[in-house]
Design a protein around this motif. Structure first.
Motif, PDB file in Angstrom:
ATOM      1  N   LYS A  13       0.843  -1.194   0.000  1.00 22.58           N
ATOM      2  CA  LYS A  13       0.000   0.000   0.000  1.00 22.58           C
ATOM      3  C   LYS A  13       0.879   1.245   0.000  1.00 22.58           C
ATOM      4  O   LYS A  13       1.673   1.455   0.910  1.00 22.58           O
ATOM      5  N   SER A  15       0.708   5.371  -0.124  1.00 17.56           N
ATOM      6  CA  SER A  15      -0.158   6.545  -0.030  1.00 17.56           C
ATOM      7  C   SER A  15       0.239   7.539  -1.111  1.00 17.56           C
ATOM      8  O   SER A  15       1.363   7.503  -1.634  1.00 17.56           O
ATOM      9  N   GLY A  16      -0.674   8.414  -1.442  1.00 20.80           N
ATOM     10  CA  GLY A  16      -0.346   9.479  -2.382  1.00 20.80           C
ATOM     11  C   GLY A  16       0.818  10.323  -1.869  1.00 20.80           C
ATOM     12  O   GLY A  16       1.697  10.719  -2.638  1.00 20.80           O
ATOM     13  N   GLU A  17       0.811  10.545  -0.560  1.00 22.56           N
ATOM     14  CA  GLU A  17       1.856  11.375   0.058  1.00 22.56           C
ATOM     15  C   GLU A  17       3.257  10.835  -0.235  1.00 22.56           C
ATOM     16  O   GLU A  17       4.205  11.604  -0.408  1.00 22.56           O
ATOM     17  N   GLY A  54      -2.852   5.203  -3.136  1.00 25.77           N
ATOM     18  CA  GLY A  54      -3.778   6.220  -2.660  1.00 25.77           C
ATOM     19  C   GLY A  54      -3.838   7.400  -3.610  1.00 25.77           C
ATOM     20  O   GLY A  54      -3.318   7.345  -4.730  1.00 25.77           O
ATOM     21  N   GLY A  55      -4.503   8.453  -3.149  1.00 23.36           N
ATOM     22  CA  GLY A  55      -4.673   9.626  -4.004  1.00 23.36           C
ATOM     23  C   GLY A  55      -4.573  10.948  -3.261  1.00 23.36           C
ATOM     24  O   GLY A  55      -4.809  12.005  -3.826  1.00 23.36           O
ATOM     25  N   GLY A  56      -4.182  10.847  -1.980  1.00 21.18           N
ATOM     26  CA  GLY A  56      -4.181  12.032  -1.134  1.00 21.18           C
ATOM     27  C   GLY A  56      -3.238  13.136  -1.580  1.00 21.18           C
ATOM     28  O   GLY A  56      -3.372  14.282  -1.139  1.00 21.18           O
ATOM     29  N   ARG A  60      -8.597  14.382  -1.448  1.00 19.48           N
ATOM     30  CA  ARG A  60      -9.249  13.486  -0.498  1.00 19.48           C
ATOM     31  C   ARG A  60     -10.722  13.871  -0.410  1.00 19.48           C
ATOM     32  O   ARG A  60     -11.050  15.044  -0.261  1.00 19.48           O
ATOM     33  N   GLY A  61     -11.574  12.861  -0.464  1.00 21.03           N
ATOM     34  CA  GLY A  61     -13.018  13.100  -0.458  1.00 21.03           C
ATOM     35  C   GLY A  61     -13.497  13.897   0.742  1.00 21.03           C
ATOM     36  O   GLY A  61     -14.326  14.798   0.619  1.00 21.03           O
ATOM     37  N   GLY A 137     -13.500   1.088  -5.177  1.00 24.50           N
ATOM     38  CA  GLY A 137     -14.472   1.445  -6.223  1.00 24.50           C
ATOM     39  C   GLY A 137     -15.747   2.056  -5.663  1.00 24.50           C
ATOM     40  O   GLY A 137     -16.670   2.363  -6.411  1.00 24.50           O
ATOM     41  N   ASN A 138     -15.776   2.247  -4.340  1.00 18.03           N
ATOM     42  CA  ASN A 138     -16.967   2.805  -3.688  1.00 18.03           C
ATOM     43  C   ASN A 138     -16.605   4.003  -2.831  1.00 18.03           C
ATOM     44  O   ASN A 138     -15.544   4.006  -2.191  1.00 18.03           O
ATOM     45  N   PRO A 139     -17.534   4.996  -2.783  1.00 16.71           N
ATOM     46  CA  PRO A 139     -17.295   6.129  -1.881  1.00 16.71           C
ATOM     47  C   PRO A 139     -17.399   5.684  -0.431  1.00 16.71           C
ATOM     48  O   PRO A 139     -17.889   4.589  -0.143  1.00 16.71           O
ATOM     49  N   ASP A 144      -6.708   2.334   2.069  1.00 25.71           N
ATOM     50  CA  ASP A 144      -6.217   1.355   3.059  1.00 25.71           C
ATOM     51  C   ASP A 144      -7.176   0.167   3.127  1.00 25.71           C
ATOM     52  O   ASP A 144      -6.750  -0.993   3.143  1.00 25.71           O
TER      53      ASP A 144
HETATM   54  N1  UDP Z   1     -11.603   6.743  -2.191  1.00 27.18           N
HETATM   55  C1  UDP Z   1     -12.894   6.237  -2.221  1.00 27.18           C
HETATM   56  N2  UDP Z   1     -13.084   4.892  -2.121  1.00 27.18           N
HETATM   57  C2  UDP Z   1     -12.056   4.008  -1.967  1.00 27.18           C
HETATM   58  C3  UDP Z   1     -10.741   4.526  -1.920  1.00 27.18           C
HETATM   59  C4  UDP Z   1     -10.540   5.884  -2.031  1.00 27.18           C
HETATM   60  O1  UDP Z   1     -13.852   6.985  -2.356  1.00 27.18           O
HETATM   61  O2  UDP Z   1     -12.300   2.794  -1.881  1.00 27.18           O
HETATM   62  C5  UDP Z   1     -11.387   8.190  -2.371  1.00 27.18           C
HETATM   63  C6  UDP Z   1     -11.549   8.983  -1.068  1.00 27.18           C
HETATM   64  O3  UDP Z   1     -12.109  10.227  -1.386  1.00 27.18           O
HETATM   65  C7  UDP Z   1     -10.108   9.152  -0.632  1.00 27.18           C
HETATM   66  C8  UDP Z   1      -9.395   9.334  -1.953  1.00 27.18           C
HETATM   67  O4  UDP Z   1     -10.075   8.427  -2.836  1.00 27.18           O
HETATM   68  O5  UDP Z   1      -9.944  10.286   0.198  1.00 27.18           O
HETATM   69  C9  UDP Z   1      -7.916   9.038  -1.932  1.00 27.18           C
HETATM   70  O6  UDP Z   1      -7.664   7.828  -1.242  1.00 27.18           O
HETATM   71  P1  UDP Z   1      -6.906   7.811   0.172  1.00 27.18           P
HETATM   72  O7  UDP Z   1      -7.363   8.955   1.007  1.00 27.18           O
HETATM   73  O8  UDP Z   1      -7.071   6.446   0.744  1.00 27.18           O
HETATM   74  O9  UDP Z   1      -5.412   8.041  -0.311  1.00 27.18           O
HETATM   75  P2  UDP Z   1      -4.037   8.094   0.534  1.00 27.18           P
HETATM   76  O10 UDP Z   1      -4.337   8.721   1.860  1.00 27.18           O
HETATM   77  O11 UDP Z   1      -3.566   6.685   0.693  1.00 27.18           O
HETATM   78  O12 UDP Z   1      -3.114   8.901  -0.323  1.00 27.18           O
END
Ligand code: UDP
Length: 238
Positions: A13, A15-17, A54-56, A60-61, A137-139, A144
């Motif tokens: 895993k 993270s975007g960070e 990830g995508g942070g 982030r949603g 794939g779901n909000p 993680d």
């Molecule tokens: N997200 C989501 N469903 C998921 C995984 C991710 O809606 O199953 C969205 C959610 O908005 C999240 C964003 O994608 O804030 C980025 O993912 P995450 O925060 O887990 O990324 P990371 O903190 O690992 O960079």
């Protein structure tokens, strides 16, 4: 040594960070390439690797929701952010001369293959590193939780959770100098102590399916392979 020996198949895993390389956001090309080389070294050692990204570093949603975008739609933006990261990692792995396939839980077939368990198992069996985008794939979920879900359905031996610190601490070690690192924890302890390293849904799914989580620092070169081999420092959650 985490006692598990070399794993047959794991989820890593990221993270975007981890991809910002100290920049405030976005993708740092050198950092992405360094992590790709790490992934290739880990895969070369004989462990099949599925990366959940990830995508942070883009969105982030929850943050979008505070700015007035309804949560479900903000999470869609977040999931799209993970696709950008997955494509960048896929490209960087290929630039190392190694095969990779990005697969997205949010189908966008002109960009990459839609995620399916069968497709992922096919690619892993051929020695390709799978880069899994779109989280679950779901909000209302996180990547993680997506990482643990994929580890469960792809019969992985562990989730290797890359972070900015070398394990799980009793408090944030960047703020509290008296924080101590746990060598080992149970899933239950991680949940009841409210340790912020992963969300409760992720820990609960890991507990239910008895999936070990290895928390390690991505800051050092070769960190992924070292963590797989049980060298260096990490926290083992079982
Ligand atoms: N997200 C989501 N469903 C998921 C995984 C991710 O809606 O199953 C969205 C959610 O908005 C999240 C964003 O994608 O804030 C980025 O993912 P995450 O925060 O887990 O990324 P990371 O903190 O690992 O960079």
């Amino acid at each position: 040594d985490h006692g598990a020996g070399m794993f047959r198949r794991v989820v890593v895993k990221l993270s975007g960070e981890a991809l910002t390389g100290g920049d405030t956001h976005g993708l740092n090309a050198g950092t992405v390439q360094r992590i790709a080389a790490d992934l290739v070294a880990a895969s070369d050692s004989g462990t099949e690797i599925a990366v959940v990204v990830g995508g942070g570093n883009f969105f982030r949603g929850i943050q979008g929701a505070t700015k007035g975008i309804e949560r479900a739609r903000a999470d869609s933006i977040g999931m799209l952010a993970t696709v950008m990261n997955a494509l960048a990692i896929e490209a960087a792995i290929e630039a190392e001369g190694y095969p990779a396939r990005a697969l997205s839980a949010v189908p966008m077939p002109s960009v990459c293959q839609p995620y399916s368990r069968q497709a992922a198992l096919h690619h892993l069996g051929k020695g390709r590193i799978c880069v899994l985008a779109g989280g679950t794939g779901n909000p209302f979920f996180t990547t993680d939780t997506g990482a643990v879900l994929r580890a469960a359905e792809l019969s992985c031996d562990a989730v290797m959770k890359a972070t900015q610190v070398d394990g799980v601490y009793s408090a944030d070690p960047k703020r509290d100098p008296s924080a101590t690192r746990f060598a080992q924890l149970t899933h239950d302890e991680a949940i009841t102590k409210n340790l912020a390293v992963m969300d409760t849904a992720a820990f609960a799914l890991a507990r239910e399916n008895r999936i070990p989580i290895i928390v390690f620092s991505i800051a050092v070169e070769g960190a992924i392979r070292a963590a797989l081999e049980g060298s260096g420092t990490f926290t083992l959650v079982t």
